[in-house]
Motif scaffolding. Structure first.
Motif, PDB file in Angstrom:
ATOM      1  N   TYR A  27       0.835  -1.204   0.000  1.00 16.86           N
ATOM      2  CA  TYR A  27       0.000   0.000   0.000  1.00 16.86           C
ATOM      3  C   TYR A  27       0.868   1.251   0.000  1.00 16.86           C
ATOM      4  CZ  TYR A  27       1.068  -0.003   4.989  1.00 16.86           C
ATOM      5  OH  TYR A  27       1.721  -0.003   6.193  1.00 16.86           O
ATOM      6  N   ARG A  28       2.101   1.121   0.465  1.00 16.85           N
ATOM      7  CA  ARG A  28       3.023   2.256   0.488  1.00 16.85           C
ATOM      8  C   ARG A  28       3.435   2.693  -0.924  1.00 16.85           C
ATOM      9  NH1 ARG A  28       5.864   2.959   5.651  1.00 16.85           N
ATOM     10  NH2 ARG A  28       4.882   1.571   7.136  1.00 16.85           N
TER      11      ARG A  28
ATOM     12  N   TRP B 268      -1.781   7.079  -0.988  1.00 16.68           N
ATOM     13  CA  TRP B 268      -1.352   6.827   0.385  1.00 16.68           C
ATOM     14  C   TRP B 268      -0.218   7.781   0.762  1.00 16.68           C
ATOM     15  CZ3 TRP B 268       3.107   5.342   2.924  1.00 16.68           C
ATOM     16  CH2 TRP B 268       2.949   5.004   4.260  1.00 16.68           C
ATOM     17  N   LYS B 269       0.721   7.956  -0.154  1.00 17.19           N
ATOM     18  CA  LYS B 269       1.851   8.859   0.103  1.00 17.19           C
ATOM     19  C   LYS B 269       1.352  10.284   0.335  1.00 17.19           C
ATOM     20  CE  LYS B 269       4.935   6.166  -2.837  1.00 17.19           C
ATOM     21  NZ  LYS B 269       5.679   6.180  -4.106  1.00 17.19           N
TER      22      LYS B 269
ATOM     23  N   SER C 243      -1.668  11.210   1.292  1.00 22.30           N
ATOM     24  CA  SER C 243      -2.445  11.287   2.526  1.00 22.30           C
ATOM     25  C   SER C 243      -1.538  11.274   3.753  1.00 22.30           C
ATOM     26  CB  SER C 243      -3.486  10.172   2.594  1.00 22.30           C
ATOM     27  OG  SER C 243      -2.878   8.906   2.674  1.00 22.30           O
TER      28      SER C 243
ATOM     29  N   PRO D 112      -5.011   7.320   5.368  1.00 22.15           N
ATOM     30  CA  PRO D 112      -3.970   6.342   5.039  1.00 22.15           C
ATOM     31  C   PRO D 112      -4.136   5.016   5.793  1.00 22.15           C
ATOM     32  CG  PRO D 112      -3.058   8.099   6.401  1.00 22.15           C
ATOM     33  CD  PRO D 112      -4.446   8.519   6.011  1.00 22.15           C
ATOM     34  N   THR D 113      -4.677   5.085   7.003  1.00 23.83           N
ATOM     35  CA  THR D 113      -4.882   3.864   7.788  1.00 23.83           C
ATOM     36  C   THR D 113      -5.864   2.934   7.086  1.00 23.83           C
ATOM     37  OG1 THR D 113      -4.445   5.055   9.843  1.00 23.83           O
ATOM     38  CG2 THR D 113      -5.643   2.971  10.013  1.00 23.83           C
TER      39      THR D 113
ATOM     40  N   MET E 184      -6.711   3.012   3.939  1.00 27.17           N
ATOM     41  CA  MET E 184      -6.168   2.581   2.647  1.00 27.17           C
ATOM     42  C   MET E 184      -5.277   1.358   2.848  1.00 27.17           C
ATOM     43  SD  MET E 184      -5.369   6.157   0.748  1.00 27.17           S
ATOM     44  CE  MET E 184      -4.962   5.403  -0.814  1.00 27.17           C
ATOM     45  N   ALA E 185      -4.463   1.390   3.894  1.00 29.10           N
ATOM     46  CA  ALA E 185      -3.598   0.246   4.185  1.00 29.10           C
ATOM     47  C   ALA E 185      -4.442  -0.987   4.500  1.00 29.10           C
ATOM     48  CB  ALA E 185      -2.682   0.579   5.356  1.00 29.10           C
TER      49      ALA E 185
ATOM     50  N   TYR F 152      -6.020  -2.266   1.301  1.00 28.44           N
ATOM     51  CA  TYR F 152      -5.034  -2.922   0.445  1.00 28.44           C
ATOM     52  C   TYR F 152      -4.828  -4.373   0.874  1.00 28.44           C
ATOM     53  CZ  TYR F 152      -0.778  -3.942  -2.100  1.00 28.44           C
ATOM     54  OH  TYR F 152       0.141  -4.512  -2.927  1.00 28.44           O
TER      55      TYR F 152
ATOM     56  N   ALA G 225     -11.101   4.320  -0.618  1.00 29.73           N
ATOM     57  CA  ALA G 225     -10.339   5.570  -0.598  1.00 29.73           C
ATOM     58  C   ALA G 225     -11.230   6.760  -0.938  1.00 29.73           C
ATOM     59  CB  ALA G 225      -9.172   5.486  -1.584  1.00 29.73           C
TER      60      ALA G 225
END
Length: 87
Positions: free
Chosen positions: A7-8, A13-14, A16, A50-51, A53-54, A57, A69
């Motif tokens: 997810y990184r 994500w980056k 956010s 971001p949490t 999204m991870a 993923y 998202a």
């Protein structure tokens, strides 16, 4: 889109994560008596993007990740807009 290893690797994500860091810095100037109100709500809202999204993923369903998202970003914007509109 190429294969995502994590997810990184997601640009969203980056972005956010950068936003979350900027929000934490920006909210340091909010009065201390708001630390458990406005400050907390803003910080939790921006970190949830971001949490989640991870988490999305990890389900290995790209469509679900994108839908998640979009919902998260909408919630974040609505939350911030409500706070801006509140006198």
């Amino acid at each position: 889109m190429g294969k995502l290893e994590s997810y990184r690797d997601l640009e969203a994500w980056k972005v956010s994560m950068r936003l979350a860091k900027e929000v934490y810095q920006a909210t340091e100037v909010i009065p201390k008596h708001e630390i458990y109100g406005l400050t907390s709500q803003i910080r939790r809202a921006c970190v949830s993007v971001p949490t989640n999204m991870a988490e999305g993923y990890g389900r290995n369903h790209r469509k679900e990740l994108y839908e998640s998202a979009g919902r998260l970003l909408n919630r974040l914007l609505q939350s911030l807009q409500r706070r801006i509109d509140t006198p």
